[in-house]
Scaffold this motif. Structure first.
Motif: not given
Length: 490
Positions: A300-307, A339-342, A349-365
């Motif tokens: 994964m490139g630098s655009n997905g540090p949360d993952l 956590m639910l990610y889109k 986006f997968l190779n990191g050349s585009e930054k907006a890899l994560i489109m949505v991030r939801d927290t679930l109780d």
């Protein structure tokens, strides 16, 4: 009829020796007069379904010997033809159970004059079709065996694998299955075929759709067979020349026409995979998202540090390749929350050349039903998820994660599969679909029910009074086939 005439010209060259001039005496044999009736020019049959019954009438039949031969119609010339001629019967009447591969054939009624040895050839254009190309394949297990029930317009074939393979089913309980297009016997072969890849927790097989025959078994599908038989996932990348498999948390790639080769032991992949322009996987060792890239991995490139290097576990994922190109990932954290990610699965986006890899991030109780569901399915068209808790089926959306009860199945039913089935496979240029259902499979008392629900534009499920299909066992996967091409798993 042109093909018949070509065939006659070829075959007559072989039969001519029976009525040539005797050069030593100058005597020429007189050809006998053959009187034949009761034979059609063209016959259409279904393989593994029909019995070919022909009773020709031959004048003065006691003067002749009879036999029936058959040869594939796929030949170019006499010198280039390597097809084998099969003798089906040595009687005037033919009573033949059709077990041929689908395709064109020449069925020939051979009449041999006992006195002169002259043979008359009566060719029939035989078109062999298969019922297997159109219908629903329900991948199931029953009493420790994995099987498929096939349901088509004219009826059904229960235990499809055993029907075409001398009664042999896969050992173990069903795990996964996919349709794999463009399979081939060798890397350079032009003989392409559609395959159904089925895995159980103990076994695996690849079956040719047209004739049902096993083309690979677990023992024959690897360059180096794994020490442990533990198939966990099979998936078809967007690159149709490859096929991927996870066995015992090790990844394998098949270049179609060869065998599965193992990927480097860089990661310990989970069975959770989402197909995009590359395949999104999960490394159990580092708890990080990584990508499958044919016979290797991609980081994964630098655009997905949360993952990367997460403390949570990936419990479900799905990919929507083609025109949509997104994936959904559901994580469960140590405190029970989720956590639910889109994420965008286009290549840039997968190779990191585009930054907006994560489109949505939801927290679930921790109480959210998604975190307690026994089965989860997606919706290719929109950000809706469907999941089952007991016999209740709920819907939620990625934007609000609000839970809405959709369907309550009869008491005691346990949901075993939820899939959005769309055909043709969504891709650029496809604007309408012949099949578009949310397929839900349930199980009770060793019987399955499959419900094919219509979905509204807002994602809600339209109820059904009765299940669409029923049978023995427990359904794990649903694959729709049309003209020999199958749906993807969403």
């Amino acid at each position: 009829m042109k093909r018949i005439y070509i065939f006659l010209a070829v075959m007559t060259s072989f039969a001519a020796a029976s009525c040539t001039k005797d050069k030593s005496t100058g005597f020429t044999s007189t050809l006998p007069a053959f009187g034949v009736s009761g034979i059609k020019d063209t016959i259409n049959v279904f393989t593994h379904q029909d019995t070919l019954r022909i009773s020709p009438q031959v004048l003065d039949s006691s003067l002749y010997d009879f036999y029936w031969t058959n040869i594939s119609g796929n030949f170019v010339s006499v010198n280039g033809n390597k097809n084998v001629t099969d003798t089906l019967a040595r009687t005037r009447e033919l009573n033949y159970v059709v077990m041929l591969d689908p395709g064109p054939y020449y069925l020939v009624f051979n009449i041999r004059d006992k006195k002169s040895g002259v043979i008359k050839l009566v060719p029939i254009y035989l078109n062999v079709s298969t019922l297997n190309n159109d219908g629903w394949y329900l991948v199931k297990d029953n009493n420790g065996k994995t099987e498929m029930d096939f349901i088509h317009k004219a009826g059904r074939i229960d235990n499809w694998i055993a029907t075409y393979n001398n009664g042999k089913s896969l050992e173990g309980n069903a795990v996964d299955a996919v349709f794999a297009p463009n399979m081939r016997p060798t890397l350079t072969s032009a003989n392409l075929y559609g395959g159904l890849v089925v895995i159980s927790d103990k076994d695996a097989g690849i079956y040719r759709v047209s004739n049902g025959q096993a083309t690979y078994s677990f023992d024959s599908m690897f360059f180096s067979k794994p020490a442990n038989r533990k198939p966990q996932r099979v998936f078809q990348p967007q690159n149709m020349s490859n096929l991927m498999l996870i066995n015992d948390n090790k990844a394998y790639c098949m270049t179609k026409g060869t065998l599965f080769t193992d990927l480097p032991q860089t990661y310990k992949p989970s069975p959770q995979v989402a197909v995009g322009s590359m395949e999104v996987g999960w490394d159990l060792t580092t708890k990080s998202i990584m990508y499958f890239n044919a016979t290797n991995y991609a980081n994964m490139g630098s655009n997905g540090p949360d993952l990367k290097n997460m403390t949570s576990d990936l419990i479900w994922s799905i990919g929507y390749p083609g025109t949509r190109s997104v994936a959904m990932l559901l994580f469960k954290m140590p405190d029970g929350n989720g956590m639910l990610y889109k994420m965008n699965t286009l290549y840039q986006f997968l190779n990191g050349s585009e930054k907006a890899l994560i489109m949505v991030r939801d927290t679930l109780d921790a109480t959210h039903g998604l975190l307690h569901a026994n089965v989860i399915g997606g919706n290719y068209d929109s950000d809706y998820l469907y999941y089952a808790i007991g016999n209740n089926i709920y819907m939620t959306d990625v934007t609000t994660v609000t839970e809405r009860l959709q369907i309550t199945l009869p008491e005691g039913e346990t949901v075993t599969a939820i899939q959005h089935v769309k055909y043709p496979v969504p891709t650029s240029g496809v604007s309408s679909y012949t099949t578009d259902y949310l397929a839900v499979a349930s199980y009770k008392a060793n019987r399955y029910k499959v419900w094919l629900y219509k979905l509204t534009s807002t994602g809600t499920i339209q109820p059904l009074a009765q299940p669409t299909f029923e049978g023995d066992g427990r359904v794990k996967r649903v694959i729709y086939m049309q003209q020999g091409q199958g749906s993807r798993v969403f």
